[in-house]
Motif scaffolding. Structure first.
Motif, short mmCIF file in Angstrom:
data_model
loop_
_atom_site.label_atom_id
_atom_site.label_comp_id
_atom_site.label_asym_id
_atom_site.label_seq_id
_atom_site.Cartn_x
_atom_site.Cartn_y
_atom_site.Cartn_z
N TYR A 54 0.82 -1.20 0.00
CA TYR A 54 0.00 0.00 0.00
C TYR A 54 0.86 1.26 0.00
N GLU A 55 0.22 2.34 -0.37
CA GLU A 55 0.84 3.65 -0.30
C GLU A 55 0.05 4.50 0.71
N THR A 56 0.70 5.45 1.30
CA THR A 56 0.06 6.34 2.26
C THR A 56 0.01 7.76 1.71
N SER A 57 -0.95 8.52 2.22
CA SER A 57 -1.04 9.94 1.92
C SER A 57 -1.76 10.61 3.09
N ASP A 58 -1.47 11.85 3.30
CA ASP A 58 -2.06 12.56 4.43
C ASP A 58 -3.56 12.77 4.22
N ILE A 59 -4.33 12.60 5.27
CA ILE A 59 -5.75 12.94 5.24
C ILE A 59 -5.88 14.43 5.51
N THR A 60 -6.58 15.12 4.64
CA THR A 60 -6.77 16.56 4.81
C THR A 60 -8.16 16.83 5.38
N TYR A 61 -8.19 17.45 6.53
CA TYR A 61 -9.46 17.81 7.17
C TYR A 61 -9.66 19.33 7.06
N GLY A 62 -10.89 19.71 6.79
CA GLY A 62 -11.20 21.14 6.86
C GLY A 62 -11.10 21.63 8.29
N GLN A 73 -4.38 4.83 3.81
CA GLN A 73 -3.57 3.69 3.36
C GLN A 73 -4.35 3.09 2.20
N THR A 74 -3.71 2.98 1.06
CA THR A 74 -4.42 2.54 -0.14
C THR A 74 -3.63 1.45 -0.85
N MET A 75 -4.26 0.28 -0.98
CA MET A 75 -3.64 -0.81 -1.73
C MET A 75 -3.34 -0.34 -3.15
N VAL A 76 -2.13 -0.57 -3.60
CA VAL A 76 -1.66 -0.02 -4.86
C VAL A 76 -2.03 -0.92 -6.04
N LYS A 77 -2.58 -0.30 -7.06
CA LYS A 77 -2.77 -1.01 -8.33
C LYS A 77 -1.41 -1.02 -9.03
N LEU A 78 -0.95 -2.20 -9.42
CA LEU A 78 0.44 -2.33 -9.86
C LEU A 78 0.58 -2.41 -11.38
N ARG A 175 -17.05 4.54 -0.71
CA ARG A 175 -16.61 3.14 -0.76
C ARG A 175 -15.47 2.93 -1.76
N LYS A 176 -15.13 3.98 -2.51
CA LYS A 176 -14.10 3.88 -3.55
C LYS A 176 -13.03 4.94 -3.34
N LYS A 177 -11.85 4.65 -3.87
CA LYS A 177 -10.78 5.64 -3.87
C LYS A 177 -9.74 5.21 -4.89
N GLU A 178 -9.10 6.19 -5.51
CA GLU A 178 -8.04 5.90 -6.47
C GLU A 178 -6.97 5.02 -5.83
N SER A 179 -6.54 3.97 -6.56
CA SER A 179 -5.63 3.01 -5.95
C SER A 179 -4.29 2.88 -6.66
N SER A 180 -4.11 3.52 -7.81
CA SER A 180 -2.79 3.46 -8.44
C SER A 180 -1.92 4.56 -7.85
N ALA A 181 -0.62 4.38 -7.95
CA ALA A 181 0.30 5.31 -7.32
C ALA A 181 1.53 5.51 -8.19
N ALA A 182 2.19 6.64 -7.98
CA ALA A 182 3.42 6.93 -8.70
C ALA A 182 4.57 6.18 -8.03
N LEU A 183 4.86 4.99 -8.54
CA LEU A 183 5.89 4.15 -7.93
C LEU A 183 7.27 4.47 -8.48
N GLN A 184 8.28 4.19 -7.68
CA GLN A 184 9.66 4.26 -8.14
C GLN A 184 10.03 2.86 -8.64
N ILE A 185 10.34 2.75 -9.93
CA ILE A 185 10.52 1.45 -10.56
C ILE A 185 11.91 1.34 -11.17
N THR A 192 7.25 2.19 -3.09
CA THR A 192 6.31 3.29 -2.87
C THR A 192 7.07 4.51 -2.36
N LYS A 193 6.54 5.66 -2.67
CA LYS A 193 7.22 6.91 -2.32
C LYS A 193 7.10 7.24 -0.84
N ASN A 194 5.90 7.07 -0.29
CA ASN A 194 5.65 7.51 1.08
C ASN A 194 5.75 6.40 2.12
#
Length: 670
Positions: A54-62, A73-78, A175-185, A192-194
């Motif tokens: 998975y990849e992580t990203s900060d949750i932004t709250y108003g 935490q988002t499972m990465v589409k590979l 129930r959905k969220k983008e799951s692909s990520a900018a991986l270092q390959i 994963t970057k984060n």
């Protein structure tokens, strides 16, 4: 294996590409691959996943507040392992003319046949055989055959694994969220970057350009390997691995198959559900079972209470080693659970609502963190595992899970004139949040405390604490309305106004997508089984359960895929045979018919486990009573017989129910 182990496109209610990608997806608990078209077209959603990568990203709250979840935490589409680049006599534009797919669930192998046509009416046939290896879970293997049907000429083939680039399109659905990520390959691994996770890989690419005659074929084998540790240099033999695959699935079905006579479609639906349960369960003690398995990106690949309450009964009774691995995951993230409890100001451990690595990722705490029953759900699963398997050795290594969850309940709850109370919690029904004394939560917490007491006395440790745990369990308050003779879902539910169902058009369901929580929470309306789920686990007697069923079921939208199977189990036990059959039927074919209209995001794993519960806990009336497994025949008239096997303390038992053998009493099999 007979045809009821074969899934074809004729068995699928909706032939949308993304639904097909989900239903025919292959997985082995470590990796999963969606069954996308070999030549990509608009609307496809190709993808592969690795459990727990998975990849992580900060949750932004108003508006942030103390203790809120901090990171997604988002499972990465590979990679896209399925798309091929094809050129016929310099033409690279194709139209799909025909498509055949056969998922051999008995052997764990997918077979496909496609015919594509060029603008010059040249037809080429593509055949693919593939499987996600259960012998070596780092491997996804394919065998390709490409054949000209009505021409001779040059066919160019380029078949490589391509990293799926991040998609910026968002849908307004929690129930959905983008799951692909900018991986270092690089040439051997992706990172994963984060989150800093590393995945090692080795892919067999294939390129060729050949002059072929009609009926002559181009054939090749590809094996894709991915691992969280460096890969070995051992060459993979496709046929040897395929043979091992068939043996593993034969062993699986020998214990886990369920034979239900009376409806061919439902029989296939049952096996389809069991196939995907076996395919997506983590096996390494470090991963679990995502809500959508390894078939899609719904719910970001998160693990929920679904595993303990809906999936683990199936594994405990038929595949106990997998059950142990799933429970070991909870044992391994216990330190994170203790950190979370401490962060919120409580003793003991609080397991997070939705997670991959053990940290809370639910940004909406009223329907997330407040579902404290996750602690007791996990405790219940450990207890069921011990009762059914007799594996006290494993429990002795994991008993801290029970002690720490008991400590949490003792600190979170308080004593009043009514007893020991739990306030500001959310039960299974996510349309009712932050209430006092949710019946399900209190019953489960009570069971959690008692089980911790049992272990403390058995192992002669924390015996002084255990006295306090027992005192709290003995005094646990559970609400009951003496006038209405109803079990109270919580202190305030029965005092609310009932939801105006007659004024709610069909297109306004599920409610969570069309109404603000403050609208939903003020009414008597349920998303899913709550009190009735508690009754399934802790029976209250037929008359009481009938009254509660008659009251709560009409108030339930069943917007959650976790709902109907549970109502079906209780309906079986209270003699509502028609309702039991109807609820089971919907559970058995939910994904095949796409009744929730979101199978494109991935399978509904909890419902698949619920289907097993409907059969075994419902129609067969299974209960665990002390050292004995007890059954009661509730087989609906639509079925002539039900046959299944299960394991009890290492011994295989077989149960056969028929209409002729229906009785009014229980029978045991221990």
């Amino acid at each position: 294996m007979n045809k009821e182990f074969q899934l074809t496109l004729d068995d699928v209610g909706s032939n949308g590409n993304q639904n097909i990608e989900t239903l025919f997806a292959l997985a082995n608990g470590f990796l999963g691959v969606r069954a996308s078209l070999p030549i990509a077209e608009e609307g496809c959603n190709a993808g592969s996943f690795v459990n727990g990568f998975y990849e992580t990203s900060d949750i932004t709250y108003g508006e942030n507040a103390y203790g809120y979840a901090k990171q997604h935490q988002t499972m990465v589409k590979l990679f896209d392992f399925r798309t091929i680049e094809l050129k016929i006599n310099d033409c690279d534009k194709f139209t799909l003319s025909s498509r055949q797919m056969n998922l051999d669930m008995g052997k764990g192998v997918l077979q496909e046949k496609y015919v594509y046509t060029t603008s010059l009416n040249q037809e080429v046939q593509i055949e693919i055989e593939s499987f996600a290896s259960h012998k070596n879970r780092s491997v996804y293997a394919q065998k390709w055959r490409i054949m000209p049907l009505n021409f001779s000429g040059t066919i160019g083939v380029n078949k490589q694994a391509v990293h799926i680039q991040p998609n910026k399109v968002r849908e307004d659905d929690p129930r959905k969220k983008e799951s692909s990520a900018a991986l270092q390959i690089d040439e051997e691994k992706v990172q994963t970057k984060n989150s800093g996770q590393i995945l090692y890989y080795r892919f067999d690419d294939y390129q060729s350009e050949k002059l072929v005659e009609i009926g002559e074929e181009i054939s090749f084998v590809q094996c894709y390997e991915m691992s969280k540790t460096p890969l070995s240099s051992i060459k993979i033999d496709y046929e040897v691995m395929k043979e091992a695959q068939q043996t593993i699935f034969q062993d699986f079905w020998s214990i886990s198959d369920i034979e239900l006579e009376g409806n061919v479609q439902l029989q296939k639906g049952i096996r389809f559900n069991l196939f995907h349960l076996f395919s997506s369960a983590g096996r390494d003690g470090k991963t679990n079972f995502s809500a959508k398995g390894l078939t899609g990106e719904g719910y970001e690949g998160h693990y929920f209470w679904d595993t303990e309450m809906y999936l683990l009964p199936f594994f405990i009774f038929t595949q106990p080693e997998i059950a142990k691995s799933l429970l070991q995951y909870r044992r391994n993230i216990l330190p994170k659970a203790k950190e979370r409890a401490s962060e919120l100001g409580y003793k003991g451990a609080l397991f997070t609502w939705r997670t991959i690595n053990g940290e809370e990722t639910s940004a909406y705490y009223p329907a997330g963190t407040a579902q404290l029953h996750i602690n007791a759900d996990i405790a219940y699963a450990f207890e069921l595992y011990e009762k059914v398997t007799g594996d006290t050795k494993f429990l002795s290594s994991a008993k801290d899970v029970l002690y720490e969850t008991a400590r949490f309940w003792l600190d979170y709850g308080f004593y009043s004139k009514r007893g020991f109370e739990l306030h500001e919690v959310t039960g299974p029904d996510e349309y009712t949040a932050l209430v006092n004394n949710n019946y399900y939560t209190n019953q489960m917490a009570k069971n959690n405390l008692y089980y911790a007491v049992k272990l403390a006395n058995q192992y002669q440790e924390y015996v002084e604490e255990a006295v306090d745990w027992k005192k709290a369990a003995d005094a646990m308050f559970v609400g009951y309305d003496e006038e209405k003779k109803l079990t109270k879902q919580d202190d305030s539910f029965l005092e609310k106004e009932k939801w105006h169902f007659e004024q709610t058009p069909k297109e306004k369901y599920p409610l969570l997508l069309h109404y603000h929580p403050m609208k939903i929470y003020k009414y008597q309306v349920l998303k899913q089984a709550d009190v009735l789920l508690a009754h399934m686990l802790f029976p209250r007697g037929v008359e009481q359960e009938k009254r509660d069923f008659d009251y709560y079921e009409p108030l339930t939208t069943h917007d959650s895929s976790l709902s109907k199977a549970i109502y079906g189990v209780v309906a079986s036990r209270i003699g509502y045979e028609k309702k039991a059959y109807d609820f089971f039927k919907e559970s058995a074919i939910m994904d095949l018919e796409d009744t929730h209209e979101n199978a494109n995001h991935g399978i509904h794993a909890a419902n698949m486990g619920g289907c097993w519960l409907g059969l075994i806990y419902g129609f067969a009336g299974l209960r665990v009573e002390g050292e004995e497994i007890v059954f009661h025949n509730h087989l609906p008239k639509e079925f002539t017989s039900l046959k299944f096997r299960y394991l009890h303390k290492g011994n295989v038992q077989e149960v056969v129910l028929t209409q002729d053998e229906k009785t009014n009493g229980d029978f045991g099999s221990s």
